[in-house]
Design a protein around this motif. Structure first.
Motif, short mmCIF file in Angstrom:
data_model
loop_
_atom_site.label_atom_id
_atom_site.label_comp_id
_atom_site.label_asym_id
_atom_site.label_seq_id
_atom_site.Cartn_x
_atom_site.Cartn_y
_atom_site.Cartn_z
N SER A 133 0.43 45.52 31.05
CA SER A 133 -1.02 45.59 30.88
C SER A 133 -1.48 47.02 31.20
CB SER A 133 -1.73 44.59 31.79
OG SER A 133 -1.49 44.93 33.14
N ASN B 219 -7.49 49.48 30.59
CA ASN B 219 -8.35 48.99 29.52
C ASN B 219 -7.68 47.75 28.91
OD1 ASN B 219 -9.50 48.49 27.04
ND2 ASN B 219 -9.80 50.65 26.53
N GLU C 16 -8.02 46.19 26.31
CA GLU C 16 -7.76 46.18 24.86
C GLU C 16 -6.49 46.94 24.51
OE1 GLU C 16 -11.24 47.39 22.74
OE2 GLU C 16 -12.35 45.63 23.44
N LEU C 17 -5.85 47.54 25.55
CA LEU C 17 -4.64 48.33 25.31
C LEU C 17 -3.47 47.76 26.10
CD1 LEU C 17 -6.22 51.92 25.60
CD2 LEU C 17 -5.85 50.58 23.52
N HIS D 10 -1.04 49.67 15.48
CA HIS D 10 -1.34 49.42 16.89
C HIS D 10 -1.18 50.68 17.74
CE1 HIS D 10 3.00 48.49 18.53
NE2 HIS D 10 2.99 49.54 17.75
N LYS E 123 -2.60 49.31 20.92
CA LYS E 123 -3.68 48.33 20.95
C LYS E 123 -3.09 46.96 21.23
CE LYS E 123 -6.04 51.00 17.48
NZ LYS E 123 -5.93 51.22 16.03
N ARG E 124 -3.78 46.18 22.04
CA ARG E 124 -3.32 44.82 22.33
C ARG E 124 -3.61 43.93 21.13
NH1 ARG E 124 -5.02 40.04 24.94
NH2 ARG E 124 -7.16 40.80 25.05
N LYS E 125 -2.61 43.14 20.77
CA LYS E 125 -2.82 42.18 19.68
C LYS E 125 -3.12 40.82 20.31
CE LYS E 125 0.56 44.22 18.98
NZ LYS E 125 1.13 45.47 19.54
N VAL E 126 -4.22 40.18 19.88
CA VAL E 126 -4.49 38.83 20.40
C VAL E 126 -3.66 37.81 19.63
CG1 VAL E 126 -6.81 39.35 21.24
CG2 VAL E 126 -6.51 38.57 18.87
N THR F 128 -5.85 42.62 16.26
CA THR F 128 -6.51 43.02 17.50
C THR F 128 -7.71 42.11 17.73
OG1 THR F 128 -7.77 44.64 16.26
CG2 THR F 128 -5.78 45.43 17.34
N ALA F 129 -8.36 42.26 18.90
CA ALA F 129 -9.46 41.35 19.28
C ALA F 129 -10.56 41.31 18.22
CB ALA F 129 -10.02 41.77 20.63
N ASP F 130 -10.79 42.44 17.54
CA ASP F 130 -11.86 42.46 16.53
C ASP F 130 -11.38 41.94 15.16
OD1 ASP F 130 -10.34 44.50 15.50
OD2 ASP F 130 -11.87 46.05 15.71
#
Ligand code: C5P
Length: 241
Positions: free
Chosen positions: A21, A24, A26-27, A73, A86-89, A188-190
């Motif tokens: 983790s 941030n 999101e990353l 990413h 970038k974190r992938k959901v 990603t989250a978006d």
């Protein structure tokens, strides 16, 4: 913000990488290990510095792909073994393979001579499932199993076609032939569809165009030796250009 991932928590340990983790949420931080695997994990070894070289190769390629307009990413390299991504959901549980020349499992399955130029690129889907050995599937299986939708598969297919063209170009520029490659995608989250995982000699077949020598994981699979030398050769050529 502090960028030392050691403050982050280990989220996931994979076969060749670990994910931590980051401050941030999101990353994430992806850490490249030296582990080498082949034949669905049956063959294993440590290759000194492989993680460092693959981190750098993958970062170099991702920077080029970002510059070409691909959504990926990749954010930046943090140090020799780590990159910020970038974190992938959601990760699509499919390996998207493209082949330009017959080799590996396709050559074996279809009885083709290794090195046969394919009349058109071949696109394959594999179900990401270690227990089953990542079996090859088609789009109908993927949708029936709930791994993806036809719309998403179409979207990814268009991206994979473009990726293949651009990567062929990039490697041609350094005297290397892209035989085949494996890609993974997530959201990603978006909701943005992003290219994920590494692109390196572990996930592609790369032949020296002049000598046809393998400069990739086949050196490990087939006990050809000089593995880190071959990977370093790819990195040096990429950074000389
Ligand atoms: O083994 P096969 O010929 O099906 O592999 C096709 C391409 O996909 C090769 O470049 C291989 O390195 C890559 N691959 C991968 N991870 C897997 C399976 C294949 O990176 N689990």
């Amino acid at each position: 913000m502090h960028s030392n991932h050691l403050q982050g928590e280990l989220l996931y340990t994979g076969k060749t990488k670990q994910v931590f983790s980051y401050d941030n949420p999101e990353l994430i931080v992806i850490h490249y290990k030296d582990d080498a695997l082949a034949y669905n994990g049956i063959k294993r070894a440590q290759i000194t510095n492989k993680g460092v070289i693959n981190n750098k190769i993958s970062a170099n390629i991702y920077q080029r792909l970002e510059a070409l307009g691909f959504n990926t990413h990749f954010v930046k390299m943090l140090n020799d073994r780590e990159q910020l991504c970038k974190r992938k959901v959601h990760l699509i549980q499919i390996e998207f393979i493209v082949r330009n020349i017959a080799a590996g499992s396709m050559a074996k399955r279809l009885g083709l001579k290794i090195g046969t130029q394919l009349k058109t690129p071949v696109y394959e889907l594999c179900y990401k499932n270690d227990e089953l050995g990542d079996p090859i599937i088609n789009a109908h299986h993927a949708v029936a199993l709930g791994l993806s939708t036809y719309e998403e598969l179409d979207e990814v297919h268009e991206i994979v076609k473009r990726l293949n063209k651009e990567l062929i170009n990039i490697f041609n520029g350094i005297g290397v032939t892209l035989v085949d490659a494996k890609f993974e995608f997530g959201r990603t989250a978006d909701g943005t569809l992003v290219l994920s995982d590494e692109i390196s000699p572990d996930t592609t077949r790369l032949w020296d165009t002049a000598t046809l020598e393998s400069l990739d994981r086949d050196r490990f699979r087939k006990d050809l030796g000089k593995i880190s030398e071959a990977y370093t050769e790819i990195f040096n050529r990429l950074t000389d250009n």
